[in-house]
Write a protein that holds these residues in place. Structure first.
Motif, PDB file in Angstrom:
ATOM      1  N   GLY A 148       0.806  -1.221   0.000  1.00  0.00           N
ATOM      2  CA  GLY A 148       0.000   0.000   0.000  1.00  0.00           C
ATOM      3  C   GLY A 148       0.831   1.260   0.000  1.00  0.00           C
ATOM      4  O   GLY A 148       0.419   2.281   0.559  1.00  0.00           O
ATOM      5  N   ILE A 149       1.993   1.251  -0.648  1.00  0.00           N
ATOM      6  CA  ILE A 149       2.913   2.394  -0.597  1.00  0.00           C
ATOM      7  C   ILE A 149       3.157   3.015  -1.972  1.00  0.00           C
ATOM      8  O   ILE A 149       4.065   3.830  -2.139  1.00  0.00           O
ATOM      9  N   GLY A 150       2.352   2.654  -2.977  1.00  0.00           N
ATOM     10  CA  GLY A 150       2.590   3.115  -4.342  1.00  0.00           C
ATOM     11  C   GLY A 150       2.678   4.607  -4.492  1.00  0.00           C
ATOM     12  O   GLY A 150       3.500   5.108  -5.278  1.00  0.00           O
ATOM     13  N   ARG A 151       1.866   5.354  -3.772  1.00  0.00           N
ATOM     14  CA  ARG A 151       1.838   6.809  -3.948  1.00  0.00           C
ATOM     15  C   ARG A 151       3.135   7.483  -3.510  1.00  0.00           C
ATOM     16  O   ARG A 151       3.359   8.658  -3.811  1.00  0.00           O
ATOM     17  N   TYR A 152       3.997   6.765  -2.786  1.00  0.00           N
ATOM     18  CA  TYR A 152       5.245   7.358  -2.321  1.00  0.00           C
ATOM     19  C   TYR A 152       6.359   7.303  -3.355  1.00  0.00           C
ATOM     20  O   TYR A 152       7.438   7.829  -3.123  1.00  0.00           O
ATOM     21  N   GLY A 153       6.124   6.680  -4.514  1.00  0.00           N
ATOM     22  CA  GLY A 153       7.148   6.596  -5.551  1.00  0.00           C
ATOM     23  C   GLY A 153       6.849   7.516  -6.711  1.00  0.00           C
ATOM     24  O   GLY A 153       5.688   7.821  -7.026  1.00  0.00           O
ATOM     25  N   SER A 154       7.906   7.976  -7.398  1.00  0.00           N
ATOM     26  CA  SER A 154       7.723   8.848  -8.560  1.00  0.00           C
ATOM     27  C   SER A 154       6.919   8.177  -9.658  1.00  0.00           C
ATOM     28  O   SER A 154       6.253   8.843 -10.448  1.00  0.00           O
ATOM     29  N   GLY A 155       6.988   6.844  -9.737  1.00  0.00           N
ATOM     30  CA  GLY A 155       6.248   6.131 -10.774  1.00  0.00           C
ATOM     31  C   GLY A 155       4.759   6.098 -10.567  1.00  0.00           C
ATOM     32  O   GLY A 155       4.012   5.769 -11.499  1.00  0.00           O
ATOM     33  N   GLN A 156       4.283   6.414  -9.350  1.00  0.00           N
ATOM     34  CA  GLN A 156       2.859   6.492  -9.040  1.00  0.00           C
ATOM     35  C   GLN A 156       2.102   5.217  -9.418  1.00  0.00           C
ATOM     36  O   GLN A 156       1.023   5.266 -10.031  1.00  0.00           O
ATOM     37  N   LEU A 157       2.647   4.080  -9.048  1.00  0.00           N
ATOM     38  CA  LEU A 157       1.904   2.830  -9.176  1.00  0.00           C
ATOM     39  C   LEU A 157       0.840   2.786  -8.086  1.00  0.00           C
ATOM     40  O   LEU A 157       0.942   3.494  -7.070  1.00  0.00           O
ATOM     41  N   PRO A 158      -0.190   1.965  -8.241  1.00  0.00           N
ATOM     42  CA  PRO A 158      -1.324   2.010  -7.305  1.00  0.00           C
ATOM     43  C   PRO A 158      -0.993   1.488  -5.917  1.00  0.00           C
ATOM     44  O   PRO A 158      -0.107   0.642  -5.738  1.00  0.00           O
ATOM     45  N   ASP A 159      -1.751   2.010  -4.938  1.00  0.00           N
ATOM     46  CA  ASP A 159      -1.643   1.548  -3.553  1.00  0.00           C
ATOM     47  C   ASP A 159      -2.407   0.247  -3.328  1.00  0.00           C
ATOM     48  O   ASP A 159      -1.911  -0.660  -2.650  1.00  0.00           O
ATOM     49  N   ILE A 160      -3.636   0.194  -3.864  1.00  0.00           N
ATOM     50  CA  ILE A 160      -4.542  -0.902  -3.523  1.00  0.00           C
ATOM     51  C   ILE A 160      -5.302  -1.387  -4.756  1.00  0.00           C
ATOM     52  O   ILE A 160      -5.319  -0.729  -5.801  1.00  0.00           O
ATOM     53  N   ILE A 161      -5.946  -2.523  -4.582  1.00  0.00           N
ATOM     54  CA  ILE A 161      -6.891  -3.053  -5.551  1.00  0.00           C
ATOM     55  C   ILE A 161      -8.111  -3.532  -4.769  1.00  0.00           C
ATOM     56  O   ILE A 161      -7.962  -4.158  -3.718  1.00  0.00           O
ATOM     57  N   PRO A 162      -9.328  -3.219  -5.198  1.00  0.00           N
ATOM     58  CA  PRO A 162     -10.490  -3.740  -4.485  1.00  0.00           C
ATOM     59  C   PRO A 162     -10.525  -5.268  -4.581  1.00  0.00           C
ATOM     60  O   PRO A 162     -10.318  -5.850  -5.646  1.00  0.00           O
ATOM     61  N   GLY A 163     -10.781  -5.932  -3.453  1.00  0.00           N
ATOM     62  CA  GLY A 163     -10.911  -7.375  -3.447  1.00  0.00           C
ATOM     63  C   GLY A 163     -12.303  -7.795  -3.881  1.00  0.00           C
ATOM     64  O   GLY A 163     -13.211  -6.962  -4.054  1.00  0.00           O
TER      65      GLY A 163
END
Length: 568
Positions: A420-435
């Motif tokens: 859940g840490i995607g927003r902390y990277g320059s690449g802006q990959l996602p934090d979460i996915i709905p289950g």
């Protein structure tokens, strides 16, 4: 004695007297005849001499009496002066005794006066202006439809027509203005305000048609208070996240930011600029630093944030909503009920009288929150209801900077891993996915960046960075004939290879390498001029789908910059 004898003696005496008188008369006559003074005159002279001597003796006696009287008076005067000196000494001793008794109060009064004198007078603050004017350009081999800051995760795959179009733009929007206001509350307490702004905001009316009119944007606006006597530092406002690597202690305006012209910096760089409140404590003569912060939270999703994301049949997750009030209604904002929490420790050991090494470690805790609806007869067989779902995310990271050769070579490395840490990277990959059940499932990710800067000359710096952000498949499951989750290996991705095909693959990783230089070719009393050049190559790779189809794409980017930093 007989009478006869007495008579004879008397007769003889008379004869002698007579003879003497005759002799005297004869002598007087002779003196008179010769002109010499007579015996009577001599007697008178002797008498006069005796009288003169008597007068002299009397005068000497009177003088002696006068001297004795003067000496007595002098003695009396000396005694009076001695008495006066004794009285003055007693008075001075009394005053001294009183002053000694008053010393504590005097010391306190002196200290208070000194402190009052040290307090800043109205207007006694230091104001430092900063910033630069930038004329910059960017060329991309694939259209990103972006300005000087790239969207690394949106580089088009082969199905997108943009992948066959290159891009060239000129821009001045990274020009920057800053102001630093500093003042001393007292000798050990210091307050400051810092504001920094650029023009990379893009309101709905912003365009490049005729007048390139783009709005100012907040980069940093915060205040600080430093208490030197207890080694405590407070920051409140918008600043680099505490997850961003520092180069000196844990202090603002000392963050280690990639030297790229690219406004999105570099893939793998851990950062945010976000509102926060931070408290820092320095220890061991500022060799050890401890910090904690609460930072504004926001969530990025593994599916388009449309506000309602379908999962299993009959289950919907409400994850975000369009802005209301002072938030733009063209953007969706996630539901976050608590801020992100970050703790950090930094160590700068003394080595040979200097501190060439900075090492730090940090942890971040996050929470994700949505509203889930279970319809009657849903595919999961759950009771019909509407409920809130909460999930936690966390990560651990660190970094180091090392002056390998002073004034010649610096190296750095930083990274973060967790879920859940995607927003902390320059690449802006996602934090979460709905289950499938509607709960938000944090995606596992690891990001890192390594770099080096060579100070080739006093004015020329050469730099290079290599970074990567990589995620793991999360929440992959099958219900009936339908597959769910991020990085689903059963996704049909064949259309990603055909222009115009409908395809939205899940990105597995981003990798990037950068080379660049900055040359301060003019430095003078009016400021300095800098020229920058940068080349960047980035690759995106999606998760494999059916039949091993793995979409990939890449982009080559060239940047130039001409900046003027005025002397304020």
């Amino acid at each position: 004695m007989t009478i006869k004898t007495s008579l004879l003696g008397s007769a003889a005496l008379g004869v002698i007297c007579a003879l003497s008188m005759v002799g005297a008369a004869d002598a007087a006559a002779k003196h008179k005849a010769s002109g010499e003074p007579s015996l009577a005159e001599q007697v008178k002279q002797l008498q006069a001499t005796v009288e003169s001597l008597e007068q002299t003796v009397q005068a000497q006696a009177a003088a002696q009496q006068q001297a004795q009287a003067t000496t007595a008076q002098q003695l009396q005067d000396a005694q009076a002066r001695a008495d006066a000196a004794t009285a003055a000494a007693k008075s001075a001793q009394a005053k001294l005794d009183m002053q000694i008794q008053q010393i504590p109060g005097t010391v306190q009064s002196t200290v208070q006066s000194t402190v009052q004198a040290s307090l800043p007078k109205p207007g006694n603050v230091k104001i430092t202006m900063g910033g630069f004017a930038a004329a910059e350009s960017v060329y991309r081999s694939k259209q990103n439809v972006s300005d000087i800051g790239s969207n690394f995760s949106k580089i088009p795959y082969e199905n997108n027509p943009l992948a066959r179009l290159d891009e060239s733009r000129f821009t001045a929007r990274q020009s920057r203005l800053s102001v630093l206001v500093q003042g001393d509350v007292n000798p050990t307490t210091h307050a400051a305000f810092y504001g920094e702004f650029d023009f990379l905001g893009a309101a709905q009316t912003a365009n490049s048609n005729e007048s390139n009119s783009y709005n100012p944007r907040i980069r940093h606006v915060y205040g600080t208070v430093d208490w030197d006597d207890i080694g405590v530092h407070l920051l409140a406002g918008q600043n680099w996240s505490l997850t961003t690597m520092n180069g000196k202690g844990i202090t603002p305006r000392n963050e280690v930011i990639p030297a790229t012209i690219e406004a999105q910096y570099a893939v793998g760089f851990v950062w945010q600029r976000t509102p926060q409140i931070r408290i820092v404590k320095d220890l061991m003569d500022k060799q050890l630093w401890l910090a904690a912060s609460l930072e504004n939270s926001q969530t990025t999703f593994g599916a388009a944030p449309t506000g309602v994301s379908a999962t299993a049949a009959g289950v919907t997750a409400n994850t975000s909503a369009a802005g209301i009030g002072l938030l733009a209604n063209v953007n969706n904002f996630s539901y976050n009920q608590v801020p992100d929490a970050v703790v950090k420790a930094a160590f700068e050991p003394d080595i040979g009288g200097s501190r060439p090494l900075h090492v730090e470690a940090f942890g971040v805790f996050r929470q994700f929150y949505d509203r889930v609806t279970y319809a009657t007869g849903n595919a999961l067989g759950l009771p019909a209801q509407i409920t809130n779902k909460t999930t936690e995310g966390s990560g651990f990271g660190g970094g180091l900077t090392w002056t390998v050769v002073p004034k010649i070579l610096d190296v750095q490395a930083s990274g973060l891993t967790g879920k859940g840490i995607g927003r902390y990277g320059s690449g802006q990959l996602p934090d979460i996915i709905p289950g499938t059940d509607g709960s938000l499932r944090p995606i596992k990710e690891t990001m890192y960046l390594v770099g080096a800067t060579l100070h080739a000359t006093p004015t020329l710096d050469l730099y290079t960075y290599w970074g990567q952000e990589k995620q793991q498949a999360t929440g992959v499951t099958q219900i009936g004939t339908t597959f769910f989750g991020y990085g689903n290996p059963n996704a049909n991705l064949a259309a990603c290879l055909v222009e115009g095909g409908a395809c939205s693959p899940d990105t597995k990783q981003e990798s990037q390498i950068n080379f660049g230089l900055w040359d301060r070719f003019y430095q003078g009393k009016f400021g300095n001029l800098r020229i920058g050049l940068q080349y960047s190559h980035i690759e995106l790779e999606a998760f494999s789908g059916l039949n091993g189809v793995r979409p990939k794409t890449n982009d080559d980017m060239f940047f130039t910059s001409f900046r003027y930093y005025p002397s304020f």
